[in-house]
Design a protein around this motif. Structure first.
Motif, mmCIF file in Angstrom:
data_model
loop_
_atom_site.group_PDB
_atom_site.id
_atom_site.type_symbol
_atom_site.label_atom_id
_atom_site.label_comp_id
_atom_site.label_asym_id
_atom_site.label_seq_id
_atom_site.Cartn_x
_atom_site.Cartn_y
_atom_site.Cartn_z
ATOM 1 N N LEU A 1 66.272 6.575 -27.330
ATOM 2 C CA LEU A 1 66.450 8.015 -27.144
ATOM 3 C C LEU A 1 65.302 8.624 -26.347
ATOM 4 C CD1 LEU A 1 67.805 9.000 -30.663
ATOM 5 C CD2 LEU A 1 69.078 8.948 -28.505
ATOM 6 N N PHE A 2 64.084 8.133 -26.570
ATOM 7 C CA PHE A 2 62.931 8.613 -25.808
ATOM 8 C C PHE A 2 63.097 8.291 -24.319
ATOM 9 C CE2 PHE A 2 58.845 7.411 -23.871
ATOM 10 C CZ PHE A 2 58.261 8.661 -23.806
ATOM 11 N N TYR B 1 53.346 17.603 -25.815
ATOM 12 C CA TYR B 1 54.704 17.092 -25.595
ATOM 13 C C TYR B 1 54.713 15.564 -25.714
ATOM 14 C CZ TYR B 1 59.236 16.476 -23.332
ATOM 15 O OH TYR B 1 60.520 16.130 -23.045
ATOM 16 N N CYS B 2 53.742 14.904 -25.091
ATOM 17 C CA CYS B 2 53.658 13.437 -25.167
ATOM 18 C C CYS B 2 53.321 12.976 -26.583
ATOM 19 C CB CYS B 2 52.627 12.916 -24.180
ATOM 20 S SG CYS B 2 53.120 13.127 -22.466
ATOM 21 N N VAL C 1 66.285 12.124 -18.350
ATOM 22 C CA VAL C 1 66.925 13.435 -18.200
ATOM 23 C C VAL C 1 65.886 14.496 -17.825
ATOM 24 C CG1 VAL C 1 68.146 15.265 -19.446
ATOM 25 C CG2 VAL C 1 68.860 12.891 -19.713
ATOM 26 N N ASP C 2 64.706 14.447 -18.449
ATOM 27 C CA ASP C 2 63.646 15.404 -18.110
ATOM 28 C C ASP C 2 63.249 15.296 -16.641
ATOM 29 O OD1 ASP C 2 63.506 16.485 -20.615
ATOM 30 O OD2 ASP C 2 61.706 15.397 -21.222
ATOM 31 N N ILE D 1 65.955 7.812 -22.703
ATOM 32 C CA ILE D 1 67.010 8.682 -22.188
ATOM 33 C C ILE D 1 66.474 10.088 -21.951
ATOM 34 C CG2 ILE D 1 69.185 9.824 -22.797
ATOM 35 C CD1 ILE D 1 69.927 7.172 -24.269
ATOM 36 N N GLN D 2 65.703 10.601 -22.909
ATOM 37 C CA GLN D 2 65.129 11.939 -22.767
ATOM 38 C C GLN D 2 64.207 12.016 -21.555
ATOM 39 O OE1 GLN D 2 62.524 13.114 -25.931
ATOM 40 N NE2 GLN D 2 61.950 15.009 -24.922
ATOM 41 N N SER D 3 63.392 10.991 -21.346
ATOM 42 C CA SER D 3 62.458 10.989 -20.214
ATOM 43 C C SER D 3 63.210 10.998 -18.888
ATOM 44 C CB SER D 3 61.543 9.769 -20.283
ATOM 45 O OG SER D 3 60.752 9.827 -21.441
ATOM 46 N N ASN E 1 56.433 13.157 -28.723
ATOM 47 C CA ASN E 1 57.362 12.059 -28.437
ATOM 48 C C ASN E 1 56.841 10.733 -28.990
ATOM 49 O OD1 ASN E 1 59.639 13.171 -27.092
ATOM 50 N ND2 ASN E 1 58.315 13.629 -25.371
ATOM 51 N N SER F 1 66.066 16.573 -14.345
ATOM 52 C CA SER F 1 66.438 17.981 -14.451
ATOM 53 C C SER F 1 65.383 18.929 -13.875
ATOM 54 C CB SER F 1 66.704 18.353 -15.913
ATOM 55 O OG SER F 1 65.519 18.300 -16.667
ATOM 56 N N HIS F 2 64.180 18.437 -13.619
ATOM 57 C CA HIS F 2 63.138 19.287 -13.067
ATOM 58 C C HIS F 2 63.122 19.169 -11.543
ATOM 59 C CE1 HIS F 2 61.862 19.282 -17.215
ATOM 60 N NE2 HIS F 2 61.102 20.316 -16.935
#
Length: 65
Positions: A48-49, A23-24, A55-56, A51-53, A27, A59-60
């Motif tokens: 974007l990376f 996964y890393c 949100v990840d 923002i994704q991090s 990215n 969300s967990h």
């Protein structure tokens, strides 16, 4: 086992470590490859990376004890 290894990461480290490593790496590739081509695209992908991090992580659920 399938995708259920993520439900209890502490007990399934032999599945979680390669999963997170890939996964890393994925990215990193999404940011580094455009960066070599164009600074603008690299900055966009880095944004974007990030923002994704965020949100990840949000969300967990927290891992308890």
């Amino acid at each position: 086992m399938g995708t259920h290894f993520r439900e209890n990461m502490k007990q399934n480290l032999k599945w979680v470590v390669p999963y997170l490593g890939l996964y890393c790496a994925m990215n990193y590739g999404f940011v580094a490859m455009p960066w070599k081509t164009s600074l603008m695209w690299g900055v966009i992908m880095l944004g974007l990376f990030i923002i994704q991090s965020v949100v990840d992580l949000r969300s967990h659920p927290e891992m308890k004890g």
